[in-house]
Enzyme design. Structure first.
Site, PDB file in Angstrom:
ATOM      1  CG  HIS A 128       1.713 -10.875   1.182  1.00 51.38           C
ATOM      2  ND1 HIS A 128       2.437  -9.800   1.634  1.00 51.38           N
ATOM      3  CD2 HIS A 128       0.897 -10.399   0.206  1.00 51.38           C
ATOM      4  CE1 HIS A 128       2.087  -8.717   0.957  1.00 51.38           C
ATOM      5  NE2 HIS A 128       1.151  -9.049   0.086  1.00 51.38           N
ATOM      6  CG  ASP A 133      -6.307  -5.004  -1.127  1.00 49.62           C
ATOM      7  OD1 ASP A 133      -6.156  -3.779  -1.004  1.00 49.62           O
ATOM      8  OD2 ASP A 133      -5.392  -5.815  -0.942  1.00 49.62           O
ATOM      9  CB  SER A 172       3.729  -3.763   0.988  1.00 48.89           C
ATOM     10  OG  SER A 172       3.482  -5.145   0.855  1.00 48.89           O
ATOM     11  NE  ARG A 173       0.883   2.019  -1.582  1.00 49.49           N
ATOM     12  CZ  ARG A 173       0.222   1.239  -2.420  1.00 49.49           C
ATOM     13  NH1 ARG A 173      -0.611   0.337  -1.941  1.00 49.49           N
ATOM     14  NH2 ARG A 173       0.387   1.361  -3.736  1.00 49.49           N
TER      15      ARG A 173
END
Length: 335
Positions: A34, A151, A187-188
């Site tokens: 990010h 993504d 994040s996972r």
């Protein structure tokens, strides 16, 4: 830390700034991936522009049994990361600020591309993504919006929505950020145990194995193209070279003949699948959801004789954590 979260659309509209505005949309739990998006946004708008980071865990994109309640919420840390990377504001609205009156009855539909791969595994997911992206584009009113290429299907659908619905914004894709061991930042990842993380490395290793196979095939094709009789079929070149006693060159030509003339998409898929098949046998196994080599324009599978751009995409579950990754590839670059 000097940043405080902006909570309402009214506060967002009141933000100062005369230059161009960029937005980086996130669901929080910010990491270096990010931060890379924020830095890219800052570079594009310059010191006089405004960079807004949105932090919103969007309930519309979570299906039944998915990890909405479990999804990490770390706003204080997010504010620090966003500020250090160059953000001017963090828009962190409540659910009823984004969806006043409850779940919206009118939504963006992702269409057939949104029903493939991630959409097939998570029905309705992309409708939820596009709906919130559309709303956040209206609320933040940016000139540019930055999204990660990890993504890839989401990025392709957002670009299509912006084009189809005439949003006045430029969509900028930023390359995937990886850990030193190759694992794509997510994040996972924090959900993975040490043993699960070792297994999860198979996703990136599969992609890199496929890329290496493609590079080798392209190198063989380039060498074979430079050989005597290169204008003929690969099989003809191989036989001619064998008769001349050019053993190594003949072996090269035979290798080229064994893959599709367009670059060997099937062999590239097989190289990736071999790594994933091994990971499925690990003590903490990987459970493959999909491995797909697709056209970036519509995310349909490419043929074995494909030339041009493609995306190799993979999704798998390790333990209770579902991970995705992808890599852009170019077939036929040596033609």
């Amino acid at each position: 830390m000097t940043l405080t979260p902006v909570r309402t659309a009214a506060e967002l509209r009141a933000l100062p700034g005369a230059g161009r505005r960029a937005v980086v949309m996130t669901m929080g739990a910010l990491h270096e991936g990010h931060a890379t998006l924020v830095r890219a946004a800052r570079d594009r708008v310059g010191p006089d522009g405004t960079v807004v980071v949105t932090v919103f865990v969007n309930p519309l994109q979570f299906g039944a049994g998915e990890d909405l309640d479990r999804y990490p919420r770390t706003l204080d840390a997010d504010l620090r990361i966003a500020e250090a990377a160059g953000a001017d504001a963090v828009f962190a609205p409540a659910v009823d600020e984004v969806y006043p009156g409850g779940e919206p009855q009118v939504r963006i539909t992702a269409g057939t591309m949104g029903e493939r791969l991630e959409g097939a595994s998570r029905p309705g997911h992309f409708d939820g993504v596009l709906t919130v992206v559309a709303k956040l584009l209206h609320l933040t009113a940016p000139d540019l919006a930055f999204f990660g290429q990890k993504d890839a299907q989401q990025l392709a659908l957002i670009r299509r929505m912006v084009r189809d619905l005439n949003f006045p914004v430029e969509i900028v894709g930023v390359p995937t950020v990886r850990e030193d061991d190759g694992l794509a930042l997510s994040s996972r990842n924090r959900y993975l145990s040490a043993e699960e993380r070792t297994t999860a490395l198979a996703l990136s290793r599969a992609l890199f194995a496929a890329r290496d196979r493609l590079v080798a095939q392209e190198a063989l094709r380039a060498r074979a193209a430079a050989l005597p009789g290169a204008q003929g079929r690969s099989e003809d070149r191989a036989e001619a070279l064998s008769r001349l006693g050019e053993a190594r060159a003949a072996a090269d030509a035979h290798a080229v003949a064994q893959v599709a003339e367009g670059g060997g998409a099937g062999a590239v898929r097989s190289a990736a699948r071999a790594v994933l098949d091994d990971a499925a046998k690990a003590r903490t196994p990987l459970t493959l959801d999909y491995l797909a080599l697709v056209d970036p324009a519509d995310f349909t599978e490419v043929e074995d004789d494909h030339d041009g751009e493609a995306i190799l995409a993979v999704a798998a579950r390790v333990g209770s954590t579902r991970l995705i990754d992808n890599l852009p590839l170019t077939f036929g670059a040596t033609k």
